[in-house]
Design an enzyme around this catalytic site. Structure first.
Site, PDB file in Angstrom:
ATOM      1  CB  THR A  76      -1.060  -0.056   1.240  1.00 51.11           C
ATOM      2  OG1 THR A  76      -0.289   0.191   2.454  1.00 51.11           O
ATOM      3  CG2 THR A  76      -1.859  -1.292   1.054  1.00 51.11           C
ATOM      4  CE  LYS A 105      10.385   4.882   0.878  1.00 50.32           C
ATOM      5  NZ  LYS A 105       9.698   4.324  -0.169  1.00 50.32           N
ATOM      6  CD  GLU A 129      16.925  -6.125  -0.397  1.00 52.20           C
ATOM      7  OE1 GLU A 129      17.387  -7.364   0.393  1.00 52.20           O
ATOM      8  OE2 GLU A 129      17.423  -5.216  -0.176  1.00 52.20           O
ATOM      9  CB  VAL A 132      16.212   1.118   1.078  1.00 50.51           C
ATOM     10  CG1 VAL A 132      17.233   2.167   0.870  1.00 50.51           C
ATOM     11  CG2 VAL A 132      15.487   1.642   2.460  1.00 50.51           C
ATOM     12  N   GLY A 186       6.682   7.250 -13.474  1.00 54.79           N
ATOM     13  CA  GLY A 186       6.288   6.631 -12.358  1.00 54.79           C
ATOM     14  C   GLY A 186       6.880   6.292 -11.043  1.00 54.79           C
ATOM     15  CD  GLU A 189       6.606   6.915  -1.951  1.00 57.27           C
ATOM     16  OE1 GLU A 189       5.626   6.465  -2.143  1.00 57.27           O
ATOM     17  OE2 GLU A 189       7.640   6.278  -2.140  1.00 57.27           O
ATOM     18  CG  ASP A 200      11.398   8.262  -0.572  1.00 57.33           C
ATOM     19  OD1 ASP A 200      10.790   7.226  -0.571  1.00 57.33           O
ATOM     20  OD2 ASP A 200      12.569   8.422  -1.053  1.00 57.33           O
ATOM     21  CE  LYS A 204      13.634   5.223  -0.714  1.00 58.22           C
ATOM     22  NZ  LYS A 204      13.764   6.022  -2.202  1.00 58.22           N
TER      23      LYS A 204
END
Ligand SMILES: NC(=O)c1ccc[n+]([C@@H]2O[C@H](COP(=O)([O-])OP(=O)(O)OC[C@H]3O[C@@H](n4cnc5c(N)ncnc54)[C@H](OP(=O)(O)O)[C@@H]3O)[C@@H](O)[C@H]2O)c1
Length: 319
Positions: A76, A105, A129, A132, A186, A189, A200, A204
């Site tokens: 999501t 994340k 995985e 990040v 694309g 976020e 973002d 991370k």
């Protein structure tokens, strides 16, 4: 193994394509897809390709019970300020004895230690995985190949959108042109300001610190400044002097504390952190036994994010 997909956007669809491509060798079966606005599809015997979506399941619990899967795949939208509702989705899966794989994340950035312990108590696995640098090995690299090495810090250019915006401005375009280009690719976020204001990158940075350095931190505790105030004039002036701006994440453990920060840094164009073009990302790990080494991912697309999820799924099959 049966999979229940929570979220079926760019990554969910790319994962479904990858699973079809590899189905002979890795016979995973999608038995449920649950979304926010597009409804829910469920068939415990396995869903067809791009199945019709029915009414939305009443709750995440009702969805997981009906899908009868062994693994929940949480894909999501990122919520960098709380990590919800993804954290609640993951807990609902653990409570049902399901393994969880996520590319989101938020949960790792906000409460990795708790989720790791809850998974252990439930006797299930928790893998992330793609949280990040998409599918490039970071967490699984540490899990599987670096025995005895301690991470003292890390440095990374981890946000593709900011790089696309900066490169567009270097070529004479506006900030908005750069953001539109990132959207077209694309890679932004759902809320583009998360990338521009550094959220973002902060998520991370917190996720890396939580997993690799047992930091028990959150994105709010990362000192963060994004690229919102950069102008084309400033970026072009720096370029003419052989410099480049990059949004850089840094984590460092000193004797007394852990320092975590995200900044738009001015770098020499020859600096390794400035050399990865377009959507490419780079991370350097600073360690006690292995010095500094790193991982680079050149022009990753959503297929590489899907691969990171796929690699986690395959790792669940290993003893
Ligand atoms: N795109 C990438 O390249 C990339 C790379 C690394 C990590 N990620 C991470 O992967 C995750 C998915 O990214 P994406 O690009 O696939 O996002 P996306 O295209 O925006 O899709 C998000 C999906 O989640 C669903 N959703 C949102 N809130 C939900 C809720 N409360 N309950 C159930 N479903 C919900 C949406 O439903 P609707 O379809 O009904 O709106 C949609 O299907 C994000 O956390 C992102 O940060 C993405």
């Amino acid at each position: 193994m049966k999979l229940a997909l929570i979220g079926y956007g760019n990554v969910g669809r790319a994962l479904a394509r990858l699973l079809r491509q590899k189905r002979r060798q890795f016979p995973f079966k999608i038995t449920g897809i649950h979304t926010l606005r597009h409804g829910t599809a469920i068939d415990p015997r396995g869903l067809a390709e791009d199945p019709p979506m029915g009414p939305r399941a009443a709750s995440i619990e009702a969805f997981l019970d009906a899908a009868q899967a062994q693994i929940a795949v949480e894909l999501t939208t990122l919520n960098p300020s709380t990590g919800e509702p993804a954290i609640a989705h993951i807990r609902a899966a653990f409570a049902r004895g399901m393994h969880v794989v996520t590319a989101n994340k938020g949960p790792v950035a906000h409460c990795y230690a708790e989720l790791r312990e809850e998974a252990a108590r439930a006797g299930v696995k928790f893998r992330f995985e793609s949280a990040v640098m998409d599918g490039a090995p970071i967490f699984n690299l540490w899990r599987h190949t670096m025995p005895g090495v301690n991470v003292l810090g890390f440095t990374g250019a981890l946000n593709s959108t900011s790089k696309i915006v900066i490169e567009t401005m270097e070529r004479g375009g506006s900030f908005e042109d750069g953001l539109a280009e990132a959207r077209r690719l694309g890679i932004t976020e759902a809320d583009g300001t998360f990338d521009i204001e550094g959220w973002d990158s902060a998520a991370k940075t917190a996720a890396l610190a939580n997993v690799l350095m047992d930091a028990r931190t959150t994105p709010q505790e990362v000192s963060t400044r994004g690229i919102a105030r950069l102008t084309p004039e400033r970026v072009q002036e720096l370029k003419s002097k052989g410099k480049a701006v990059r949004l850089i994440s840094r984590g460092k453990r000193t004797a007394s504390r852990l320092s975590l920060r995200v900044r738009a840094e001015v770098l020499d164009r020859a600096d390794i952190l400035a050399c990865t073009p377009g959507t490419s990302n780079i991370i350097l790990f600073h360690t006690d036994l292995m010095g500094t080494f790193g991982t680079i991912s050149l022009d990753p697309q959503v297929e590489q994010t899907a691969y990171g999820v796929f690699s986690d799924l395959v790792s669940l099959l290993l003893p």
